[in-house]
Design an enzyme around this catalytic site. Structure first.
Site, PDB file in Angstrom:
ATOM      1  N   HIS A  15       5.890 -10.658   3.048  1.00 22.73           N
ATOM      2  CA  HIS A  15       7.054  -9.771   2.942  1.00 22.73           C
ATOM      3  C   HIS A  15       7.906  -9.823   4.214  1.00 22.73           C
ATOM      4  O   HIS A  15       7.632  -9.104   5.175  1.00 22.73           O
ATOM      5  CB  HIS A  15       6.602  -8.323   2.692  1.00 22.73           C
ATOM      6  CG  HIS A  15       6.138  -8.072   1.304  1.00 22.73           C
ATOM      7  ND1 HIS A  15       6.920  -7.445   0.356  1.00 22.73           N
ATOM      8  CD2 HIS A  15       4.979  -8.373   0.681  1.00 22.73           C
ATOM      9  CE1 HIS A  15       6.266  -7.368  -0.783  1.00 22.73           C
ATOM     10  NE2 HIS A  15       5.075  -7.926  -0.613  1.00 22.73           N
ATOM     11  N   CYS A  42       6.686 -12.687  -2.709  1.00 25.99           N
ATOM     12  CA  CYS A  42       5.458 -12.121  -3.276  1.00 25.99           C
ATOM     13  C   CYS A  42       5.289 -12.510  -4.747  1.00 25.99           C
ATOM     14  O   CYS A  42       5.090 -13.680  -5.043  1.00 25.99           O
ATOM     15  CB  CYS A  42       5.435 -10.611  -3.064  1.00 25.99           C
ATOM     16  SG  CYS A  42       3.778  -9.890  -3.220  1.00 25.99           S
ATOM     17  N   GLU A  97      10.741  -8.576   4.712  1.00 26.35           N
ATOM     18  CA  GLU A  97      11.460  -7.309   4.940  1.00 26.35           C
ATOM     19  C   GLU A  97      10.597  -6.294   5.657  1.00 26.35           C
ATOM     20  O   GLU A  97      11.095  -5.263   6.133  1.00 26.35           O
ATOM     21  CB  GLU A  97      11.932  -6.727   3.604  1.00 26.35           C
ATOM     22  CG  GLU A  97      10.935  -5.872   2.850  1.00 26.35           C
ATOM     23  CD  GLU A  97       9.802  -6.664   2.215  1.00 26.35           C
ATOM     24  OE1 GLU A  97       8.827  -6.046   1.750  1.00 26.35           O
ATOM     25  OE2 GLU A  97       9.876  -7.911   2.192  1.00 26.35           O
TER      26      GLU A  97
END
Length: 375
Positions: free
Chosen positions: A343, A259, A345
């Site tokens: 992202h 990001c 995660e």
């Protein structure tokens, strides 16, 4: 709908800088005027993780999904030590929550965290307005419409503002490795890092989280196996100290960014960044991996992006957003560095891109085997 005092309803309004007015009912922490850059997020669940994501500093979050708060909140799902967004906008705040993990309700969490909110808003109309005209400053609260309009027009938004220093950890801390036998040490530069990123990194070694202003020399003195560049809020052009640090680390050891970390790495190699009209905020963005041609559904939260046309010759674009062709990933093999805009995660969102953490571990191991980084 309940206000901060229980069953009492407090009427309020949302006014955008262009003069658009939306009437609603105030929730969360009641203040006369709350201002910020209004954006929309398309996730169907994960509202607690979104609200506690430091990347939303300076912004008011509009949830496009109409019914928010139905499964409550819990202490485990916070993505940071608190909340940094300026406010929350919903169509319908759940009157009752039901989930075996729930410890409280969303309205109470907003109040306890000091986050103002407004419900009963026509979020479809608001989302269309943002989509057509771009993210816009806004103000909401119990003040008069004229006061809210003046506040909205005075709100600077996120352009030209260093928001990283408002969210980064003030002091370093350690996240222990999931496997105590792991010999890897990963330095994570906190530009506004989510907790679940640290949890994913801890699968591969001890994680030393350091403030955003930490110098390259101080990081190299820790003899890490690799360096992680975290997500975070705002304009990457306003964090030149981070770019200086990354430039001092390039070529010294493996680097992985997500990001804002992706944008800062790109700026460190000479590329430019631009602000998108309304950004990418949601858990359903299709991204194409240009290296293997696979399509991944990803979680995203960013208003700025890398201008792919300005990437230097030694950098390769690895991922692209299929909605608007925005650069979603790069790699610089000669410097052992790579990054993605989305992202992997998740939290919330799909886990299609989680393999990128494994790629980072492989890169660290390959570097260790050639004696180019710590083991």
């Amino acid at each position: 709908m309940t206000g901060k005092t229980g069953n009492a309803v407090t009427e309020g309004a949302l006014v955008l800088a262009d003069g658009s007015v939306f009437e609603g009912e105030l929730i969360g922490a009641h203040v006369p005027v709350s201002t910020g850059e209004v954006v929309f997020n398309t996730v169907l669940s994960g509202y607690q993780e979104v609200i506690s994501d430091p990347s939303y500093a300076g912004q008011i979050i509009t949830f496009t999904y109409p019914h928010i708060g139905n499964y409550g909140i819990n202490a485990t799902d916070f993505e940071s030590v608190g909340t940094f967004c300026r406010g929350v906008i919903v169509r319908d705040l759940a009157r009752r929550h039901s989930n075996f993990r729930a410890q409280s309700d969303l309205g109470s969490m907003l109040f306890q965290q000091g986050v103002p909110g407004i419900a009963g808003i026509d979020t479809r109309r608001l989302t269309r307005l943002i989509r057509d005209h771009g993210a816009v400053p806004g103000a909401f609260g119990s003040a008069s419409e004229s006061e809210l309009l003046a506040a909205a027009q005075a709100e600077p938004g996120t352009d030209g503002v260093d928001l990283v220093k408002t969210v980064t950890t003030p002091v370093g801390y350690t996240v222990q490795a999931t496997d105590p036998a792991s010999r890897r040490t990963i330095v994570a530069i906190d530009f506004g890092m989510k907790r679940n990123i640290a949890n994913n990194l801890a699968r591969f070694g001890r994680v030393e989280v350091v403030p955003a202003t930490t110098s390259a020399g101080d990081i190299l003195a820790m003899d890490p196996s690799g360096v992680f560049l975290s997500n975070g809020p705002g304009d990457p052009a306003m964090s030149p100290y981070a770019v200086d640090t990354i430039q001092g680390l390039l070529g010294e050891l493996p680097i992985f960014g997500i990001c804002l970390g992706h944008q800062l790495l790109s700026r460190a190699i000479g590329a430019d960044t631009v602000k998108l009209p309304f950004g990418h905020h949601g858990g359903n963005h299709p991204v194409k991996n240009l290296l293997d041609q696979r399509i991944e559904i990803t979680s995203q939260n960013h208003n700025f992006a890398v201008d792919a046309s300005t990437l230097p010759s030694n950098a390769e674009m690895t991922h692209i957003n299929l909605n608007d062709d925005v650069c979603e990933g790069i790699r610089v093999e000669s410097e052992r560095a790579f990054s993605v805009q989305h992202h992997p995660e998740a939290n919330p969102g799909p886990h299609d891109a989680n393999y990128l953490f494994d790629q980072f571990a492989d890169l660290m191991d390959a570097s260790a085997s050639t004696g180019k980084a710590g083991a």
